[in-house]
Every structure is written in C-alpha cells, then in structure tokens.
Design a protein around this motif. Structure first.
Motif, PDB file in Angstrom:
ATOM      1  N   ILE A   1      18.196  -2.932   0.589  1.00  0.00           N
ATOM      2  CA  ILE A   1      17.284  -2.397  -0.031  1.00  0.00           C
ATOM      3  C   ILE A   1      16.641  -3.544  -1.232  1.00  0.00           C
ATOM      4  O   ILE A   1      15.340  -3.275  -1.656  1.00  0.00           O
ATOM      5  N   GLU A   2      17.404  -4.477  -1.662  1.00  0.00           N
ATOM      6  CA  GLU A   2      16.852  -5.535  -2.408  1.00  0.00           C
ATOM      7  C   GLU A   2      15.812  -6.390  -1.687  1.00  0.00           C
ATOM      8  O   GLU A   2      14.727  -6.683  -2.442  1.00  0.00           O
ATOM      9  N   GLN A   3      16.117  -6.421  -0.500  1.00  0.00           N
ATOM     10  CA  GLN A   3      15.444  -7.216   0.550  1.00  0.00           C
ATOM     11  C   GLN A   3      14.018  -6.413   0.472  1.00  0.00           C
ATOM     12  O   GLN A   3      12.889  -7.352   0.956  1.00  0.00           O
ATOM     13  N   LEU A   4      13.942  -5.196   0.553  1.00  0.00           N
ATOM     14  CA  LEU A   4      12.741  -4.563   0.335  1.00  0.00           C
ATOM     15  C   LEU A   4      11.831  -4.642  -0.571  1.00  0.00           C
ATOM     16  O   LEU A   4      10.602  -4.489  -0.443  1.00  0.00           O
ATOM     17  N   GLY A   5      12.286  -5.292  -1.601  1.00  0.00           N
ATOM     18  CA  GLY A   5      11.692  -5.440  -3.049  1.00  0.00           C
ATOM     19  C   GLY A   5      12.160  -4.733  -4.188  1.00  0.00           C
ATOM     20  O   GLY A   5      11.499  -4.808  -5.379  1.00  0.00           O
ATOM     21  N   LEU A   6      13.063  -3.969  -4.031  1.00  0.00           N
ATOM     22  CA  LEU A   6      13.812  -3.261  -5.136  1.00  0.00           C
ATOM     23  C   LEU A   6      14.634  -4.195  -5.971  1.00  0.00           C
ATOM     24  O   LEU A   6      15.321  -5.148  -5.628  1.00  0.00           O
ATOM     25  N   PRO A   7      14.364  -4.164  -7.262  1.00  0.00           N
ATOM     26  CA  PRO A   7      15.072  -5.060  -8.360  1.00  0.00           C
ATOM     27  C   PRO A   7      16.708  -4.940  -7.976  1.00  0.00           C
ATOM     28  O   PRO A   7      16.958  -3.578  -7.697  1.00  0.00           O
TER      29      PRO A   7
ATOM     30  N   ASP B   1      26.502   4.572   8.996  1.00  0.00           N
ATOM     31  CA  ASP B   1      27.571   4.145   8.479  1.00  0.00           C
ATOM     32  C   ASP B   1      27.842   2.829   7.620  1.00  0.00           C
ATOM     33  O   ASP B   1      28.271   1.970   8.137  1.00  0.00           O
ATOM     34  N   VAL B   2      26.557   2.866   6.936  1.00  0.00           N
ATOM     35  CA  VAL B   2      26.261   1.428   6.227  1.00  0.00           C
ATOM     36  C   VAL B   2      27.153   1.325   4.957  1.00  0.00           C
ATOM     37  O   VAL B   2      26.982   2.372   4.220  1.00  0.00           O
ATOM     38  N   ASP B   3      27.787   0.321   4.622  1.00  0.00           N
ATOM     39  CA  ASP B   3      28.554   0.180   3.428  1.00  0.00           C
ATOM     40  C   ASP B   3      27.745   0.112   2.227  1.00  0.00           C
ATOM     41  O   ASP B   3      26.511  -0.280   2.485  1.00  0.00           O
ATOM     42  N   ASP B   4      28.024   0.308   1.022  1.00  0.00           N
ATOM     43  CA  ASP B   4      27.363   0.280  -0.161  1.00  0.00           C
ATOM     44  C   ASP B   4      26.793  -1.339  -0.494  1.00  0.00           C
ATOM     45  O   ASP B   4      25.564  -1.471  -0.959  1.00  0.00           O
TER      46      ASP B   4
ATOM     47  N   ALA C   1      23.042  -2.217  -0.565  1.00  0.00           N
ATOM     48  CA  ALA C   1      22.419  -2.749  -1.620  1.00  0.00           C
ATOM     49  C   ALA C   1      21.385  -3.964  -1.332  1.00  0.00           C
ATOM     50  O   ALA C   1      20.254  -4.420  -1.929  1.00  0.00           O
ATOM     51  N   LYS C   2      22.080  -4.805  -0.588  1.00  0.00           N
ATOM     52  CA  LYS C   2      21.459  -5.898  -0.234  1.00  0.00           C
ATOM     53  C   LYS C   2      20.143  -5.734   0.607  1.00  0.00           C
ATOM     54  O   LYS C   2      19.186  -6.426   0.556  1.00  0.00           O
TER      55      LYS C   2
ATOM     56  N   ALA D   1      18.831  -1.468  -7.135  1.00  0.00           N
ATOM     57  CA  ALA D   1      19.476  -1.198  -5.884  1.00  0.00           C
ATOM     58  C   ALA D   1      20.892  -0.758  -6.081  1.00  0.00           C
ATOM     59  O   ALA D   1      21.409  -0.025  -5.290  1.00  0.00           O
ATOM     60  N   HIS D   2      21.724  -1.355  -7.061  1.00  0.00           N
ATOM     61  CA  HIS D   2      22.985  -0.881  -7.431  1.00  0.00           C
ATOM     62  C   HIS D   2      22.802   0.495  -7.895  1.00  0.00           C
ATOM     63  O   HIS D   2      23.977   1.332  -7.966  1.00  0.00           O
ATOM     64  N   ALA D   3      22.097   0.816  -8.606  1.00  0.00           N
ATOM     65  CA  ALA D   3      21.665   2.144  -9.259  1.00  0.00           C
ATOM     66  C   ALA D   3      21.581   3.313  -8.020  1.00  0.00           C
ATOM     67  O   ALA D   3      22.151   4.305  -8.216  1.00  0.00           O
ATOM     68  N   VAL D   4      21.284   2.615  -6.988  1.00  0.00           N
ATOM     69  CA  VAL D   4      21.133   3.975  -5.735  1.00  0.00           C
ATOM     70  C   VAL D   4      22.522   3.656  -5.104  1.00  0.00           C
ATOM     71  O   VAL D   4      22.955   4.574  -4.712  1.00  0.00           O
ATOM     72  N   THR D   5      23.191   2.544  -5.012  1.00  0.00           N
ATOM     73  CA  THR D   5      24.116   2.410  -3.892  1.00  0.00           C
ATOM     74  C   THR D   5      25.579   2.961  -4.660  1.00  0.00           C
ATOM     75  O   THR D   5      26.660   3.251  -3.960  1.00  0.00           O
ATOM     76  N   ARG D   6      25.714   2.960  -5.762  1.00  0.00           N
ATOM     77  CA  ARG D   6      26.826   2.978  -6.744  1.00  0.00           C
ATOM     78  C   ARG D   6      27.423   4.779  -6.228  1.00  0.00           C
ATOM     79  O   ARG D   6      28.258   5.053  -5.987  1.00  0.00           O
ATOM     80  N   PRO D   7      26.214   5.671  -6.523  1.00  0.00           N
ATOM     81  CA  PRO D   7      26.619   6.926  -6.182  1.00  0.00           C
ATOM     82  C   PRO D   7      26.705   7.547  -4.841  1.00  0.00           C
ATOM     83  O   PRO D   7      27.528   8.222  -4.323  1.00  0.00           O
ATOM     84  N   TYR D   8      26.006   6.525  -3.941  1.00  0.00           N
ATOM     85  CA  TYR D   8      25.950   6.583  -2.605  1.00  0.00           C
ATOM     86  C   TYR D   8      27.610   6.132  -2.189  1.00  0.00           C
ATOM     87  O   TYR D   8      28.183   6.789  -1.419  1.00  0.00           O
ATOM     88  N   ARG D   9      27.995   5.130  -2.708  1.00  0.00           N
ATOM     89  CA  ARG D   9      29.409   4.887  -2.405  1.00  0.00           C
ATOM     90  C   ARG D   9      30.572   6.088  -2.669  1.00  0.00           C
ATOM     91  O   ARG D   9      31.440   6.259  -1.772  1.00  0.00           O
ATOM     92  N   GLU D  10      30.146   6.829  -3.767  1.00  0.00           N
ATOM     93  CA  GLU D  10      30.989   7.866  -4.054  1.00  0.00           C
ATOM     94  C   GLU D  10      30.903   9.074  -3.225  1.00  0.00           C
ATOM     95  O   GLU D  10      31.947   9.823  -2.915  1.00  0.00           O
ATOM     96  N   HIS D  11      29.830   9.320  -2.485  1.00  0.00           N
ATOM     97  CA  HIS D  11      29.310  10.284  -1.760  1.00  0.00           C
ATOM     98  C   HIS D  11      29.411   9.881  -0.250  1.00  0.00           C
ATOM     99  O   HIS D  11      28.979  10.763   0.477  1.00  0.00           O
ATOM    100  N   ARG D  12      29.558   8.782   0.199  1.00  0.00           N
ATOM    101  CA  ARG D  12      29.300   8.551   1.563  1.00  0.00           C
ATOM    102  C   ARG D  12      30.360   9.131   2.408  1.00  0.00           C
ATOM    103  O   ARG D  12      29.716   9.712   3.538  1.00  0.00           O
TER     104      ARG D  12
END
Length: 237
Positions: free
Chosen positions: A121-127, A111-114, A118-119, A131-142
């Motif tokens: 997976i960005e810490q993992l090294g994703l630009p 139950d992690v918010d988008d 985003a913060k 990171a936001h490209a992944v979390t935007r659709p995640y937010r819609e379908h969470r």
C-alpha cells in the motif's frame, strides 16, 4: 490541512500519490490476488494520505470492528476523517471506509502478512506512517478475520451423487407454465459439513434440487467439462 503542512516538507517524488498511482496502475499486488489494484482504490489514496497516521489508525480500528462485530461508530469515523475547521464530507468518509475495508479484507482473504501489505500500500502512494497505521491493527486482527471469513463462506456438504433431467414444465415459482426447456439438477449431499439450512429432524442433509434454464445449463456443462479436462491432465503429470 494539506499533506505538505503535516510533514516537515513535501514527500519524495516517488512517494507522492499522483506519481505512485501512475506506477501502481501497471503493478500487481499480493493483497489484490496478484492482480492490479482497482482504479477506484488508486483514486482514494490521496484522500487516505491526507489523514494523519494517528487518525487513520483509529479509522482502521473502527473498520475492523465493523467487519468482525458488525458495528461502526460513524460519528467517530467522521470526526477522524474530517480536517480541523472543515465541514464534514460524508462521501469522503464513506470512500475512506470502503478503501480501508477493501485493503484489509483482501489482504486477509489472500493471507498477506502485515509487512508485505505495508510495502504494497506504500507502493500505491500511501505515506509510510499511514501504511503502518493501517497494517498494525490488521496484524492484530488478521487471524480473526480469516476465521470469520471461513465461517461465513457459503458451503455445501460433499456431493455423493449428481443427476439431471430435462423438463419443459415450469417451476413452482413461475406464474405460468413455460414451454422453454429447463434442466433439473439433483445433488445428494453428505450429512456433515453443510452450512445450509437443509437439515432434517435426523440432522441428515436433504437432497438439493435446482432448476436451471437451458442456456445457463449449457454454460455450466461447458465449464465443468473444461474443469474435468484440466483435472485429468493434472493426474497424468
């Protein structure tokens, strides 16, 4: 096309995948259940970083559609994950899908918010854009993901009684009788709330019987004793 040619210049050192991965290996993340990110996921971050944010968002949508509806258009995913003028790499495509599925599934599970996701997976090294490209659709379908996971969870009705007996006879699935002792657990379940196909014609849950080898029964008994001790200590506080 490498990362440097996709952006106006090389990313800051703190956002370079190889540098961030070294830092991330010692960090704990909410979307991983407050544990360290798995090594295999860290190894896939450079691959995810090389995909444009627009394409990565499209891949994320495909992955979410598969998780919710069971369909994945591999032709589209392969197209989105293959650089222009390059040959398709099925292994890289499958790794990308696996990484995205792990990220969004784990985030939904815990139950992690988008914004937090985003913060992290960005810490993992994703630009940041990726990171936001992944979390935007995640937010819609969470919410839909969490509902599906809850519905798919293996559930038993509440046990009203538990009994066990020791036997040396083989179960009906054994090819020959065995002299090794086994333990038969019998669970009496309430009629409601069971997702198992244990319903009778009256819609009441049947009793469940499970044959357990002696060594596994010993482990089960030990662990349940520990659980009981913990529960008793919490009640005393």
């Amino acid at each position: 096309v490498d990362h440097a040619t996709r952006c106006s210049g090389p990313p800051p050192r703190s956002h370079r995948p190889e540098h961030a991965a070294a830092l991330a290996a010692t960090m704990r993340f909410r979307f991983c259940g407050d544990l360290e990110a798995p090594t295999w996921l860290l190894n896939e971050i450079p691959t995810l970083s090389e995909i444009s944010s627009v394409r990565l968002k499209l891949v994320a949508k495909q992955v979410l559609a598969q998780m919710l509806e069971g369909d994945l258009d591999w032709a589209k995913v392969t197209k989105f994950t293959t650089p222009t003028d390059a040959a398709a790499d099925p292994s890289a495509t499958k790794a990308t899908v696996a990484a995205l599925r792990f990220v969004v599934a784990s985030a939904a599970k815990y139950d992690v918010d988008d914004e937090t996701l985003a913060k992290e997976i960005e810490q993992l090294g994703l630009p940041r854009e990726n990171a936001h490209a992944v979390t935007r659709p995640y937010r819609e379908h969470r919410a839909a993901l969490r509902t599906k996971f809850a519905n798919d969870t293996f559930k038993l009705g509440r046990a009203t009684n538990v009994a066990w007996s020791r036997t040396t006879s083989a179960s009906s699935t054994d090819a020959a009788p065995s002299s090794e002792p086994t333990y038969r657990l019998r669970l009496e379940l309430e009629g409601g709330g069971s997702s198992l196909a244990l319903k009778s014609s009256t819609n009441a849950a049947r009793d469940v019987e499970i044959d357990v080898p002696a060594d596994k029964f010993a482990v089960l008994l030990h662990e349940m004793t520990q659980v009981q001790t913990i529960m008793d200590s919490l009640e005393e506080e």
